[in-house]
Design a protein around this motif. Structure first.
Motif, mmCIF file in Angstrom:
data_model
loop_
_atom_site.group_PDB
_atom_site.id
_atom_site.type_symbol
_atom_site.label_atom_id
_atom_site.label_comp_id
_atom_site.label_asym_id
_atom_site.label_seq_id
_atom_site.Cartn_x
_atom_site.Cartn_y
_atom_site.Cartn_z
ATOM 1 N N MET A 1 7.144 48.745 -68.984
ATOM 2 C CA MET A 1 6.653 49.704 -69.964
ATOM 3 C C MET A 1 7.213 49.277 -71.311
ATOM 4 S SD MET A 1 4.986 52.331 -70.928
ATOM 5 C CE MET A 1 4.587 53.456 -69.630
ATOM 6 N N LEU A 2 6.331 48.809 -72.190
ATOM 7 C CA LEU A 2 6.764 48.384 -73.521
ATOM 8 C C LEU A 2 6.721 49.584 -74.452
ATOM 9 C CD1 LEU A 2 4.851 45.004 -73.953
ATOM 10 C CD2 LEU A 2 7.012 45.462 -72.786
ATOM 11 N N THR A 3 7.841 49.847 -75.068
ATOM 12 C CA THR A 3 7.924 50.931 -76.040
ATOM 13 C C THR A 3 8.552 50.385 -77.309
ATOM 14 O OG1 THR A 3 10.079 51.601 -75.199
ATOM 15 C CG2 THR A 3 8.168 52.714 -74.260
ATOM 16 N N GLY A 4 8.323 51.043 -78.371
ATOM 17 C CA GLY A 4 8.961 50.638 -79.613
ATOM 18 C C GLY A 4 8.159 49.604 -80.368
ATOM 19 N N ASN A 5 8.866 48.943 -81.249
ATOM 20 C CA ASN A 5 8.229 47.984 -82.145
ATOM 21 C C ASN A 5 9.113 46.743 -82.233
ATOM 22 O OD1 ASN A 5 10.363 48.823 -83.710
ATOM 23 N ND2 ASN A 5 9.142 50.263 -84.891
ATOM 24 N N VAL A 6 9.101 46.103 -83.362
ATOM 25 C CA VAL A 6 9.852 44.862 -83.554
ATOM 26 C C VAL A 6 11.351 45.051 -83.281
ATOM 27 C CG1 VAL A 6 10.232 45.127 -86.034
ATOM 28 C CG2 VAL A 6 10.026 42.846 -85.060
ATOM 29 N N ASP A 7 11.854 46.264 -83.415
ATOM 30 C CA ASP A 7 13.278 46.521 -83.146
ATOM 31 C C ASP A 7 13.660 46.154 -81.720
ATOM 32 O OD1 ASP A 7 13.642 47.440 -85.736
ATOM 33 O OD2 ASP A 7 13.309 49.545 -85.188
ATOM 34 N N VAL A 8 12.731 46.305 -80.783
ATOM 35 C CA VAL A 8 12.987 45.936 -79.384
ATOM 36 C C VAL A 8 13.339 44.457 -79.295
ATOM 37 C CG1 VAL A 8 11.643 45.454 -77.276
ATOM 38 C CG2 VAL A 8 11.689 47.730 -78.209
#
Length: 128
Positions: free
Chosen positions: A11-18
């Motif tokens: 499950m991919l969440t977030g943005n470039v911060d990940v």
């Protein structure tokens, strides 16, 4: 967003911060192309063939890189025995329906997801 990374549905969440939190410098992320992202995954798989299982946060970050630079939501990276260079790691990208990914995730959560199910649902369908 659901994303199939080898044999795991993430499950991919977030943005470039990940990606940055996974140790990839922000300056590098800003200039990465799809080819750079693929090479980053090849390098990681060469070092850790079971990346999605052993380091799911790093796998999710690399999956986010691929997803943000393509339409792919499924990847398969396989390092051959005695792999010497990241470019030797074979790969495939695919775009899979959300219904298929949801079904795979449900089977994974129930402990019933196998490589055979993934091959039939994703890679054989992508080859057709």
């Amino acid at each position: 967003m659901l994303f199939l990374f080898n044999d795991r549905v993430l499950m991919l969440t977030g943005n470039v911060d990940v990606v940055i939190n996974a140790g990839i410098p922000a300056a590098a992320v800003a200039r990465y192309t799809l080819n750079d992202s693929i090479l980053a995954v090849q390098t990681a798989i060469m070092d850790m063939p079971n990346l999605a299982t052993e380091a799911p946060q790093k796998a999710a970050a690399l999956a986010w890189l691929i997803a943000s630079r393509s339409d792919a939501n499924a990847i398969l990276f396989i390092a051959p025995p005695k792999c010497r260079r990241p470019q030797e790691v074979g790969f495939r990208l695919a775009t899979v329906s959300l219904t298929t990914l949801g079904s795979l995730k449900a089977q994974q959560d129930a402990g019933r997801l196998t490589s055979g199910i993934i091959n039939t649902s994703v890679w054989q369908s992508a080859a057709a």
